[in-house]
Motif scaffolding. Structure first.
Motif, PDB file in Angstrom:
ATOM      1  N   VAL A 130      15.985  24.858  11.999  1.00 31.74           N
ATOM      2  CA  VAL A 130      15.826  26.284  12.293  1.00 31.74           C
ATOM      3  C   VAL A 130      16.836  26.709  13.353  1.00 31.74           C
ATOM      4  O   VAL A 130      16.895  26.112  14.432  1.00 31.74           O
ATOM      5  CB  VAL A 130      14.412  26.581  12.844  1.00 31.74           C
ATOM      6  CG1 VAL A 130      14.190  28.084  12.952  1.00 31.74           C
ATOM      7  CG2 VAL A 130      13.350  25.931  11.989  1.00 31.74           C
ATOM      8  N   LYS A 131      17.610  27.736  13.028  1.00 28.40           N
ATOM      9  CA  LYS A 131      18.524  28.258  14.054  1.00 28.40           C
ATOM     10  C   LYS A 131      18.637  29.756  13.961  1.00 28.40           C
ATOM     11  O   LYS A 131      18.078  30.388  13.056  1.00 28.40           O
ATOM     12  CB  LYS A 131      19.873  27.563  14.001  1.00 28.40           C
ATOM     13  CG  LYS A 131      20.695  27.801  12.765  1.00 28.40           C
ATOM     14  CD  LYS A 131      22.116  27.313  12.953  1.00 28.40           C
ATOM     15  CE  LYS A 131      22.189  25.880  13.458  1.00 28.40           C
ATOM     16  NZ  LYS A 131      23.501  25.278  13.226  1.00 28.40           N
ATOM     17  N   ASN A 132      19.365  30.328  14.910  1.00 27.81           N
ATOM     18  CA  ASN A 132      19.525  31.777  14.978  1.00 27.81           C
ATOM     19  C   ASN A 132      20.998  32.083  15.221  1.00 27.81           C
ATOM     20  O   ASN A 132      21.437  32.176  16.365  1.00 27.81           O
ATOM     21  CB  ASN A 132      18.653  32.318  16.114  1.00 27.81           C
ATOM     22  CG  ASN A 132      18.819  33.806  16.301  1.00 27.81           C
ATOM     23  OD1 ASN A 132      19.463  34.480  15.495  1.00 27.81           O
ATOM     24  ND2 ASN A 132      18.247  34.330  17.369  1.00 27.81           N
TER      25      ASN A 132
ATOM     26  N   ILE B 237      32.852  27.807  17.459  1.00 28.54           N
ATOM     27  CA  ILE B 237      33.138  29.183  17.031  1.00 28.54           C
ATOM     28  C   ILE B 237      33.055  29.202  15.518  1.00 28.54           C
ATOM     29  O   ILE B 237      33.736  28.436  14.836  1.00 28.54           O
ATOM     30  CB  ILE B 237      34.539  29.633  17.497  1.00 28.54           C
ATOM     31  CG1 ILE B 237      34.617  29.571  19.030  1.00 28.54           C
ATOM     32  CG2 ILE B 237      34.854  31.050  17.001  1.00 28.54           C
ATOM     33  CD1 ILE B 237      36.003  29.850  19.592  1.00 28.54           C
ATOM     34  N   LYS B 238      32.186  30.055  15.010  1.00 28.28           N
ATOM     35  CA  LYS B 238      31.983  30.119  13.560  1.00 28.28           C
ATOM     36  C   LYS B 238      32.890  31.197  12.970  1.00 28.28           C
ATOM     37  O   LYS B 238      32.461  32.313  12.688  1.00 28.28           O
ATOM     38  CB  LYS B 238      30.501  30.412  13.261  1.00 28.28           C
ATOM     39  CG  LYS B 238      29.553  29.290  13.660  1.00 28.28           C
ATOM     40  CD  LYS B 238      29.711  28.072  12.773  1.00 28.28           C
ATOM     41  CE  LYS B 238      28.794  26.929  13.167  1.00 28.28           C
ATOM     42  NZ  LYS B 238      29.038  25.699  12.421  1.00 28.28           N
ATOM     43  N   ASP B 239      34.170  30.837  12.858  1.00 28.67           N
ATOM     44  CA  ASP B 239      35.133  31.787  12.306  1.00 28.67           C
ATOM     45  C   ASP B 239      35.669  31.281  10.957  1.00 28.67           C
ATOM     46  O   ASP B 239      36.739  31.700  10.516  1.00 28.67           O
ATOM     47  CB  ASP B 239      36.292  32.020  13.283  1.00 28.67           C
ATOM     48  CG  ASP B 239      37.014  30.718  13.619  1.00 28.67           C
ATOM     49  OD1 ASP B 239      36.601  29.645  13.141  1.00 28.67           O
ATOM     50  OD2 ASP B 239      37.999  30.773  14.388  1.00 28.67           O
TER      51      ASP B 239
ATOM     52  N   GLY C 132      29.932  21.752  10.557  1.00 24.72           N
ATOM     53  CA  GLY C 132      30.988  22.697  10.919  1.00 24.72           C
ATOM     54  C   GLY C 132      31.781  23.160   9.718  1.00 24.72           C
ATOM     55  O   GLY C 132      32.846  22.613   9.420  1.00 24.72           O
ATOM     56  N   SER C 133      31.234  24.164   9.014  1.00 20.57           N
ATOM     57  CA  SER C 133      31.901  24.755   7.836  1.00 20.57           C
ATOM     58  C   SER C 133      32.361  23.688   6.840  1.00 20.57           C
ATOM     59  O   SER C 133      33.488  23.747   6.337  1.00 20.57           O
ATOM     60  CB  SER C 133      33.074  25.641   8.262  1.00 20.57           C
ATOM     61  OG  SER C 133      32.603  26.722   9.030  1.00 20.57           O
ATOM     62  N   LEU C 134      31.491  22.721   6.583  1.00 21.23           N
ATOM     63  CA  LEU C 134      31.805  21.694   5.586  1.00 21.23           C
ATOM     64  C   LEU C 134      31.784  22.328   4.199  1.00 21.23           C
ATOM     65  O   LEU C 134      31.067  23.298   3.959  1.00 21.23           O
ATOM     66  CB  LEU C 134      30.784  20.542   5.659  1.00 21.23           C
ATOM     67  CG  LEU C 134      30.665  19.838   7.016  1.00 21.23           C
ATOM     68  CD1 LEU C 134      29.579  18.758   6.954  1.00 21.23           C
ATOM     69  CD2 LEU C 134      31.989  19.236   7.457  1.00 21.23           C
TER      70      LEU C 134
ATOM     71  N   ASP D 104      29.796  31.957   2.645  1.00 21.27           N
ATOM     72  CA  ASP D 104      29.656  32.898   3.764  1.00 21.27           C
ATOM     73  C   ASP D 104      28.294  32.692   4.417  1.00 21.27           C
ATOM     74  O   ASP D 104      27.255  33.074   3.868  1.00 21.27           O
ATOM     75  CB  ASP D 104      29.804  34.338   3.246  1.00 21.27           C
ATOM     76  CG  ASP D 104      29.724  35.363   4.369  1.00 21.27           C
ATOM     77  OD1 ASP D 104      29.428  34.976   5.527  1.00 21.27           O
ATOM     78  OD2 ASP D 104      29.941  36.558   4.089  1.00 21.27           O
ATOM     79  N   ARG D 105      28.310  32.068   5.613  1.00 23.51           N
ATOM     80  CA  ARG D 105      27.051  31.697   6.274  1.00 23.51           C
ATOM     81  C   ARG D 105      26.217  32.905   6.708  1.00 23.51           C
ATOM     82  O   ARG D 105      25.065  32.763   7.110  1.00 23.51           O
ATOM     83  CB  ARG D 105      27.333  30.778   7.466  1.00 23.51           C
ATOM     84  CG  ARG D 105      27.995  31.447   8.628  1.00 23.51           C
ATOM     85  CD  ARG D 105      28.543  30.447   9.630  1.00 23.51           C
ATOM     86  NE  ARG D 105      27.681  29.323   9.949  1.00 23.51           N
ATOM     87  CZ  ARG D 105      26.778  29.334  10.913  1.00 23.51           C
ATOM     88  NH1 ARG D 105      26.575  30.409  11.629  1.00 23.51           N
ATOM     89  NH2 ARG D 105      26.058  28.251  11.161  1.00 23.51           N
ATOM     90  N   ARG D 106      26.810  34.134   6.616  1.00 22.59           N
ATOM     91  CA  ARG D 106      26.028  35.327   6.987  1.00 22.59           C
ATOM     92  C   ARG D 106      25.131  35.789   5.842  1.00 22.59           C
ATOM     93  O   ARG D 106      24.300  36.665   6.003  1.00 22.59           O
ATOM     94  CB  ARG D 106      26.970  36.468   7.406  1.00 22.59           C
ATOM     95  CG  ARG D 106      27.740  36.141   8.688  1.00 22.59           C
ATOM     96  CD  ARG D 106      28.893  37.062   8.878  1.00 22.59           C
ATOM     97  NE  ARG D 106      29.801  36.991   7.732  1.00 22.59           N
ATOM     98  CZ  ARG D 106      30.920  37.674   7.620  1.00 22.59           C
ATOM     99  NH1 ARG D 106      31.287  38.496   8.565  1.00 22.59           N
ATOM    100  NH2 ARG D 106      31.696  37.550   6.553  1.00 22.59           N
TER     101      ARG D 106
HETATM  102  O1  LIG Z   1      23.850  22.352  11.793  1.00 21.09           O
HETATM  103  C1  LIG Z   1      24.564  22.789  10.890  1.00 21.09           C
HETATM  104  C2  LIG Z   1      25.185  24.128  10.948  1.00 21.09           C
HETATM  105  O2  LIG Z   1      24.254  25.121  10.718  1.00 21.09           O
HETATM  106  C3  LIG Z   1      26.368  24.230  10.076  1.00 21.09           C
HETATM  107  O3  LIG Z   1      26.638  25.547   9.702  1.00 21.09           O
HETATM  108  P1  LIG Z   1      27.958  25.835   8.843  1.00 21.09           P
HETATM  109  O4  LIG Z   1      27.934  24.867   7.703  1.00 21.09           O
HETATM  110  O5  LIG Z   1      27.813  27.240   8.369  1.00 21.09           O
HETATM  111  O6  LIG Z   1      29.083  25.636   9.769  1.00 21.09           O
END
Ligand SMILES: O=C[C@H](O)COP(=O)(O)O
Length: 234
Positions: free
Chosen positions: A26-28, A154-156, A187-189, A215-217
């Motif tokens: 769970v994250k925000n 940084i999530k860019d 990390g954006s794998l 797109d993680r959004r």
């Molecule tokens: O803990 C994992 C992260 O939420 C990875 O997010 P991401 O794949 O969008 O970078």
């Protein structure tokens, strides 16, 4: 290689869980790469996952505030997280990292010794002026934590592989194992990273964007979680 998927709410958690993730995290994202969600969201996720998977919760991209971090970690544990994950974001020295992690680990393990503490560094540590992830296994082991991880700060859209190459990620993984810790890479794998990740051999990979369709959004899609589970098992 276990699969950690990061939903932001109850609905996405159901999709991640039914889709077959090994850990529901769970994250925000509104509060950063490892942004903390609310205690009631962690409790809701715990309830809907209903024991199918362990729950992880992030407590934030931290600066040097051991007291605040320890209290947040206890909050996440009490809300039901089995893995409590902290990002050492604005942490520059080994002393700061050790104190932060020692206090978090004490707060969590005093509450329930079976819960696991995840110390996350950042693959893009140079651009955020944070501690090198290579220093973390020794510090995390001394602090009594269980897992060391790298994610992007940084999530860019830039992937961990743009900041650490295969050799470095393997070195990080081997170092964690030498200290008796599990390790995680995130990390954006992307799907195309899976063969090289298999070679590196982390215990856990963490994803969000990959199972949102890039797109993680946007929301997590069950068919992509299922595809990833199938590819990880193949
Ligand atoms: O803990 C994992 C992260 O939420 C990875 O997010 P991401 O794949 O969008 O970078």
């Amino acid at each position: 290689m276990k699969l950690l998927v990061s939903p932001i709410d109850r609905e996405e958690a159901i999709i991640a869980s039914i889709g077959g993730a090994d850990i529901v995290d769970v994250k925000n994202p509104k509060e950063g790469s490892l942004g903390a969600n609310f205690p009631w969201v962690i409790r809701e996720v715990k309830a809907v996952v209903n024991g199918r998977q362990p729950i992880s919760a992030t407590i934030g991209d931290f600066n040097y505030k051991p007291g605040t971090a320890a209290l947040a970690a206890l909050g996440a544990a009490a809300a039901g997280a089995d893995y409590i994950k902290v990002g050492l974001f604005d942490i520059q020295t080994e002393e700061q990292a050790l104190e932060l992690l020692t206090k978090i680990t004490r707060a969590v393990k005093d509450y329930d010794p079976s819960k696991k503490v995840v110390a996350s560094g950042y693959s893009d540590y140079k651009r955020i002026n944070s501690i090198s992830p290579f220093l973390l296994p020794a510090i995390a082991a001394e602090a009594g934590a269980d897992v060391v991880m790298v994610d992007t700060g940084i999530k860019d859209g830039k992937s961990t592989f743009e900041f650490m190459d295969e050799k470095e990620l393997k070195e990080f993984t081997d170092l964690a194992h030498r200290y008796g810790l599990e390790n995680a890479i995130a990390g954006s794998l992307k799907f195309e990273d899976l063969p090289v990740l298999e070679k590196i051999g982390p215990d856990i990979i963490g994803v969000r964007g990959m199972v949102c369709g890039g797109d993680r959004r946007t929301a997590i899609r069950q068919e992509l979680v299922e595809k990833l589970v199938a590819e990880c098992q193949a």
